[in-house]
Structures are given as C-alpha cells and as structure tokens.
Design an enzyme around this catalytic site. Structure first.
Site, PDB file in Angstrom:
ATOM      1  CE  LYS A 193      -2.995   3.275   0.979  1.00  0.00           C
ATOM      2  NZ  LYS A 193      -2.014   4.396   1.037  1.00  0.00           N
ATOM      3  CB  THR A 248       4.672   8.014  16.447  1.00  0.00           C
ATOM      4  OG1 THR A 248       6.087   8.076  16.202  1.00  0.00           O
ATOM      5  CG2 THR A 248       4.426   7.279  17.752  1.00  0.00           C
ATOM      6  CD  GLU A 269      12.017   4.310   9.704  1.00  0.00           C
ATOM      7  OE1 GLU A 269      11.627   5.327  10.341  1.00  0.00           O
ATOM      8  OE2 GLU A 269      12.395   4.336   8.532  1.00  0.00           O
ATOM      9  CB  CYS A 303      12.014   8.992   9.559  1.00  0.00           C
ATOM     10  SG  CYS A 303      13.016   7.792   8.680  1.00  0.00           S
ATOM     11  CD  GLU A 400       9.055  12.676  12.148  1.00  0.00           C
ATOM     12  OE1 GLU A 400      10.027  12.083  11.651  1.00  0.00           O
ATOM     13  OE2 GLU A 400       7.936  12.157  12.316  1.00  0.00           O
TER      14      GLU A 400
END
Length: 502
Positions: A193, A248, A269, A303, A400
């Site tokens: 996906k 996350t 990850e 990331c 982030e």
C-alpha cells in the site's frame, strides 16, 4: 518555473513513457478498482494534477490478499530454490538500472524530489538493495541444536506468509524496495500500500517486477487512501505480518489493528527527532555542512533528519555564523534544475504543517536566524529555516516537523548533552561531530538511538541495519536483520535411539 533544459514543469510529463500505470496491480495485472473511484496525484512544484489514480478500498485489498495467499499456499515462489529467487530479483535490479530516469522523473513529479539526486543517488541505491537481498535468498537457513537428552533438534527458517507493506511518501521507490526486497528473498508474497501522496513510483516498480519474472500474485500494489486501504491491510485476517514506515500516530493504529484482528506480527519505523551533537574540537566548516545536510536534505522530509542541533559553547558563535552563510547558498526551487538543493514539500497539508511549526517557534521565543517563509511563485516551497535560542521543551524541539527547519541549542558538557539528547520520546538516529575518539565512543554508547553517525550523516547502506528505539518503533530495515521480519523459526525435535554419543 523553468527547467534546466528550458522546458516547463508540465512539459516533463511528456517525457514519462509509462505515466499510464495508474491502476491497481493485482495478480500480475493492472486493474481498475471495484468501485471505479479515483483520486488525484499532484505535482507539488506546480500544484497541477499529474494523473488520476485508482482508489482501492477494502474489497480491492481482499482481492490482492486472495491473490497473494494463493501464490504463497499453492504457488512456486516460496517453493523455488533461493538462488532462483535471487536470479529473478537480480533481473528486477537490472530493469531498475535500465529505467533510472523514468523512476527519477516519477519521484520528482509526484513527491517533489530533486531530479539530479534521484538519478545519481536514490534510484541507483535501490537496485543495490535488491542485489544485496538477492544474494541472501539462498543463505536463509536454520541450525543444528545440541539437546540435553536422547533427542536431536534443528531449526527451520520459514517464510512468514503473506505480508502487508505500508510505505510512506518521502522516498517512494526506496521504501518500496526496502520492504519488498527482504520479503521476496525470504519467499513471502505481499500486498503493498503506497502513500496516496506519491503512488506513481510503486506502480511503475510493479510493472518492472512483472517484466523481471516475479510470478503473478507474489507482488500486489493497492493504491488508495490510508484510512481505507491502509487500514484494510493492517486489520486483514489473512495477512500474516505488516511492516509500516510512517508517523507514530498511524503506527499506534496499526498495532491496535493487529491486536483486534489476527495478532499479526508488526514492525514499525516511525518518527524521529534526532540530535546532531557538535563538540568544540570539530572542524567548523565540516560541522556546518553536516548540520545543513542532516536537517535540510530532501526538504527535511526524512525520518532521521537531524532537526535538533546541539553545539558546544566554545565554537557556537563561529558555527552559527558559518551555518547562516551556507544556508544563504542553499538553492530552493525547480527540482529539475541541476543547481537546486531543495524542492517543494510533498503537498499542501505538509506545507501548511511546516509553516505552522515555524510560527510556533517564533511565538515561543526562539530566534529566527534565516528563512521561515514560503518562497517561489507557485508550488509548496519553503525557505531553509534556522532557529537558535530554542528551549528544549518547545514544540520545534520536541515534535517531528518533517520540513526544512533546524533548531540549534548550545551546551557546555558531555554529561549535559547526553541527557538533553536523550530527552525525547523518539530514538531513531543521532549524529556526533568530534575528533576525540573517547568522546565519540562514550556518546555513541549513551545516546538511545537505532543508528549513530560519527563525522557523517545520512550514510545509509544495504548492509547496515536501521530501526528505532522508544516511540520510533521496532524492527530493522537494511542488513540481514531485515529478514527477521519476514521469517519464522520452527524447531524440529526427534528421538535418537542407541546413539553412541550425545
């Protein structure tokens, strides 16, 4: 915008020979979604529509999983000798090498990535990844066990089955291969996906996989929206494992979906807020280059981005001056121009998110040294942005951002910076800049992160595992460790009768 060759961005669409790969790829064929629905994919440099992509729903995921299950349970791929799987994977890598420009064009148009980087670094690296795991395909084996009584035992390493691979938009081709290569080597079948923001590279790679000879049903691609198609993959009762790279927040949902469905294994990850720690003995010019590259590469949409930069007080003023000087030469603009360092953010949502964090930084009292504004006449471009006097508990130091925003903080001692570097919920990566081996050893062992770069940054390699600590997730990509996500260990024990030794 004008390209390096004098053409406009829209003219580059004509240079893509296979832009027509816009449908789902299921059981070896490109097919329309059952509903017939589509969604638009946008060029973030111009805000123009590139193509209408088939929007897969739960029913389409069911079809893809059915094809993958049949290919695993009854097909040749898991029953094929490892060296034969490796041979086909090497052919796949050959085809990628032959089509570097096509993939680079798709990445640049669909995700705003810099074309020159794609052709020289990013796309060539994915064929290397495939070749690495092609070489591993015939080296996956168990071991003989020494048991304590009159029995003998051994272990088998078996492919886990049908895997769901949910990939992000920041490195569409690289993440596709990062997940698929070890899964293919292990003998698994899969449903991929891709992110809806950049689906075109995944569909083109599916086309190349077909040409390489990967059997029908082994590799399937369902494009669609994350909360529909992605959720269907995560919760599917006939998928044995899911590997996800992304935020996350979504990682939590995938774990919950596993818990409420069939308890499939999950590897994640996730986000990061990685520290780059620069000590007084560092070469200032090198340190400034690493800080800029660590924070601004791929427009900060990485990331492992070194978005928190800690600078020891002895070289702080000199380094800040150097950082600003170098940032002024960082070219933002047309990603097809060879002189460009930074393209646009991937879409409007991400563009507005980054700008909102820049506003937070200003309101929370950080000093804006350079950047902080949109740039260009069209597209989702943002100036490289550097803040100093950033409080450790401010939003731009904690969250982030996933954009070209650097937060710089001063420190005095090794003990202090270790504590502050670890004061984050994330633990994906870190960087250290020093010429003192003792400091490098101490800090690298003290920082809680899955990878630590010393006097370098963003140095990925097929043989070097990477993965998170804490809320950056678990499970490894790259390296032989990545295979562990796609295999199960089975122990076999039989009695020994009248053996002359045990």
């Amino acid at each position: 915008m004008v390209m390096a060759d004098g053409s406009t961005s829209s003219e580059n669409y004509k240079r893509i020979p296979n832009i027509g790969f816009t449908n789902l790829f299921i059981n070896g064929d490109f097919v329309h979604s059952i509903s017939g629905k589509t969604f638009e994919t946008i060029d973030p440099s111009t805000k123009q529509v590139i193509a209408n992509i088939a929007q897969g729903d739960k029913e389409d995921v069911d079809l893809a999983v059915k094809a993958a299950r049949q290919a695993f349970d009854d097909g040749c791929w898991p029953r094929m000798p490892g060296y034969m799987r490796g041979k086909i994977m090497n052919k796949f890598a050959d085809l990628i090498d032959e089509n570097i420009e096509e993939l680079a064009l798709l990445e640049t148009l669909d995700a705003g990535k810099v074309f020159s980087f794609e052709t020289t670094v990013d796309i060539p690296s994915i064929s290397k990844e495939l070749r690495y795991f092609a070489g591993a395909a015939d080296k996956i084996h168990g071991k003989t066990l020494k048991l304590s009584s009159e029995f003998q035992g051994y272990t088998l390493l078996e492919p886990i089955g049908v895997v769901g691979l949910i990939i992000p938009w920041n490195f569409p081709s690289a993440m596709f291969i990062l997940k698929c290569a070890p899964a293919l080597a292990a003998g698994c079948t899969m449903v991929v996906k891709p992110a809806e923001q950049a689906p075109l590279p995944a569909l083109y790679l599916a086309h190349l996989a077909k040409l390489a000879g990967i059997p029908d049903g082994v590799l399937n691609v369902v494009t669609g929206l994350g909360h529909i198609a992605g959720a269907a993959v995560a919760s599917h009762m006939d998928i044995d494992s899911v590997s996800f790279t992304g935020s996350t927040e979504v990682g939590r949902r995938i774990m919950q979906a596993s818990a409420t469905s069939n308890l499939k294994t999950v590897s994640l990850e996730l986000g990061g807020k990685s520290p780059l720690i620069i000590f007084d003995d560092a070469d200032v010019d090198q340190a400034a280059d690493l800080a800029l590259f660590g924070s601004l590469a791929n427009k900060g949409e990485i990331c492992v981005c070194s978005s928190r930069v800690f600078v020891q007080e002895g070289i702080y003023d000199e380094l800040m001056k150097k950082l600003v000087e170098k940032a002024k030469t960082w070219i933002v603009g047309d990603p097809f121009d060879p002189s460009t360092c930074q393209g646009p953010q991937v879409d409007k949502k991400q563009y507005e998110r980054v700008l909102s964090y820049i506003d937070h930084g200003k309101r929370e009292g950080a000093t804006l040294l350079i950047g902080g504004k949109p740039c260009g006449d069209e597209g989702y471009f943002i100036e490289p942005t550097i803040f100093e006097n950033v409080a450790d508990d401010s939003l731009i130091a904690r969250d982030e951002i996933f954009g070209p925003v650097m937060a710089v903080m001063k420190f005095k001692t090794v003990e202090e910076v270790i504590k502050r570097g670890n004061a984050t919920s994330y633990g994906l990566a870190a960087g250290i800049v020093t010429n003192d081996l003792n400091i490098a050893n101490r800090v690298s062992r003290s920082i809680r992160a899955g990878i630590v770069w010393i006097n370098c940054y963003h140095n990925f390699d097929s043989g070097c595992p990477i993965g998170g600590y804490k809320m950056s997730g678990f499970g490894k990509d790259h390296g032989m460790e990545a295979l562990q996500k796609y295999i199960k260990t089975k122990a076999v024990v039989t009695p020994i009768y009248d053996s002359p030794w045990l």
